[in-house]
Design an enzyme around this catalytic site. Structure first.
Site, PDB file in Angstrom:
ATOM      1  N   GLY A  17       5.612  -2.513  -2.568  1.00 33.02           N
ATOM      2  CA  GLY A  17       4.329  -2.013  -1.476  1.00 33.02           C
ATOM      3  C   GLY A  17       4.613  -0.370  -1.254  1.00 33.02           C
ATOM      4  CG  HIS A  18       1.816   0.421   1.689  1.00 35.42           C
ATOM      5  ND1 HIS A  18       1.240  -0.821   1.216  1.00 35.42           N
ATOM      6  CD2 HIS A  18       1.830   1.238   2.907  1.00 35.42           C
ATOM      7  CE1 HIS A  18       1.314  -1.693   2.870  1.00 35.42           C
ATOM      8  NE2 HIS A  18       1.556  -0.072   3.334  1.00 35.42           N
ATOM      9  N   GLY A  19       4.764   3.235   0.138  1.00 29.58           N
ATOM     10  CA  GLY A  19       5.353   4.386   0.924  1.00 29.58           C
ATOM     11  C   GLY A  19       6.489   3.851   0.296  1.00 29.58           C
TER      12      GLY A  19
ATOM     13  N   GLY B 238       5.936  -2.649   2.520  1.00 27.74           N
ATOM     14  CA  GLY B 238       5.888  -0.933   2.367  1.00 27.74           C
ATOM     15  C   GLY B 238       6.882  -0.445   3.232  1.00 27.74           C
ATOM     16  CB  ALA B 239       7.645   2.131   4.038  1.00 29.59           C
TER      17      ALA B 239
END
Length: 350
Positions: free
Chosen positions: A247-249, A266-267
């Site tokens: 996922g993003h980040g 994410g993250a």
């Protein structure tokens, strides 16, 4: 090639071998094979003592063995030449490279490739049919771009990196040297960023970057998303299997191994040398320490300490998980015992 030539190719990795005591037994080796499928003329390997029974059954002409004198004696008794090493599997991987080289096209630019005039293409590059390379792209020396690859604007591709057919590299993506992106993978697409409102989901633009450091390998149909801000980063020498979602980040350390169908929200942060087995799922913003391992289908909802091995959903220490599994199969009997105790208690109360 002769077995002795293979030894020479391995150099210092093959100093303990059967030719020392029997130099005349030097068979011709024509290929490599799994030990249970080996035929005369092939080289195979035994990873440890538990596979020793295969030595008396195999038709292999040569074996890579661990530093185990009993296994070496078994090979000698079976008339099989051998070499011993501390890591047989690694040496077998190097042996494969002596007999097989992956397809590497001759550098050229196919006439059907569409390359924007502002793109910079290095020397000795292969660009296959129907490839699309958009404005501002930079491609390093010796890169291989197979057919139907699409590279969005302002992407940077490092030296000797290979993009296999039908993968897509989105804008704001930087890929280092000696990387391999397999077919169908999508690198740098928009992360899943939406803000709930009373009237529906408001799309958060994903303006960040996706960075793959040197020697990263990404399997078929995997996806690595770019974030709204900042960057998604994959550390050097990390290997990613097919059908993985990052996922993003996310921040992935160096030397990690991520097996098929693993997914990260994410993250997520992975330290160095983390191993995720198949179908591991990691919740948003969880942190996994250096050298941690998650077994197959583990659901990680919270941070995992460095060096810890976890299993189950939600993830718990692996040793505890094994105890839980042992109890699980006994639950029906335990339930019947509990019912009997309840009946006795009720009868005694009456």
């Amino acid at each position: 090639m002769k077995f002795s030539e293979i030894l020479r190719q391995f150099g210092d990795g093959a100093t303990n071998h059967s030719l020392t005591s029997n130099p005349d037994h030097d068979p011709e080796i024509t290929g490599i094979a799994a030990i249970d499928e080996a035929t005369i003329g092939t080289l195979s390997y035994v990873e440890g003592a538990k596979f020793g029974s295969f030595i008396g059954k195999t038709n292999a002409s040569a074996l890579i063995l661990p530093q185990d004198e009993k296994l070496q004696v078994l090979a000698h008794q079976s008339g099989i030449v051998w070499l011993a090493t501390s890591d047989p599997r690694l040496l077998f991987a190097k042996a494969i490279a002596l007999f097989y080289q992956a397809y590497r096209p001759i550098p050229e630019i196919h006439p059907t490739a569409v390359i924007h005039s502002t793109a910079k293409v290095g020397s000795d590059v292969y660009i296959g049919p129907h490839t699309v390379i958009q404005q501002g792209v930079e491609i390093g020396n010796g890169a291989i771009i197979h057919p139907n690859v699409v590279i969005y604007p302002d992407v940077k591709i490092g030296d000797r990196t290979t993009l296999h057919a039908n993968c897509t590299i989105h804008e704001r993506t930087h890929i280092g040297a000696d990387c391999v992106i397999h077919s169908g993978a999508v690198i740098g697409a928009e992360g899943f960023g939406f803000v709930p409102t009373r009237t529906g989901w408001f799309k958060m633009q994903q303006s960040g970057y996706t960075v793959l450091e040197d020697s990263v390998e990404v399997g078929c149909n995997s996806a690595i998303d770019r974030p709204a801000v900042g960057e998604t980063r994959i550390g050097r020498n990390t290997v990613i299997d097919n059908l993985v979602q990052i996922g993003h980040g996310c921040q992935i350390g160096s030397g990690c191994a991520i097996a098929g169908q693993a997914g990260m929200a994410g993250a997520v942060q992975l330290g160095n040398r983390v191993i995720l087995a198949g179908q591991v799922g990691i919740a948003n913003q969880a942190k996994i320490g250096d050298g941690a391992i998650a077994s197959a289908r583990t659901g990680i909802l919270h941070d995992v300490a460095a060096g810890e091995i976890v299993s189950g959903t939600p993830a718990i220490p692996h040793k505890l998980y094994l105890k839980v599994c042992a109890v699980y199969s006994r639950l029906p009997d335990m339930y019947q015992s509990l019912k009997q105790l309840q009946r006795k208690l009720n009868n005694s109360n009456d």
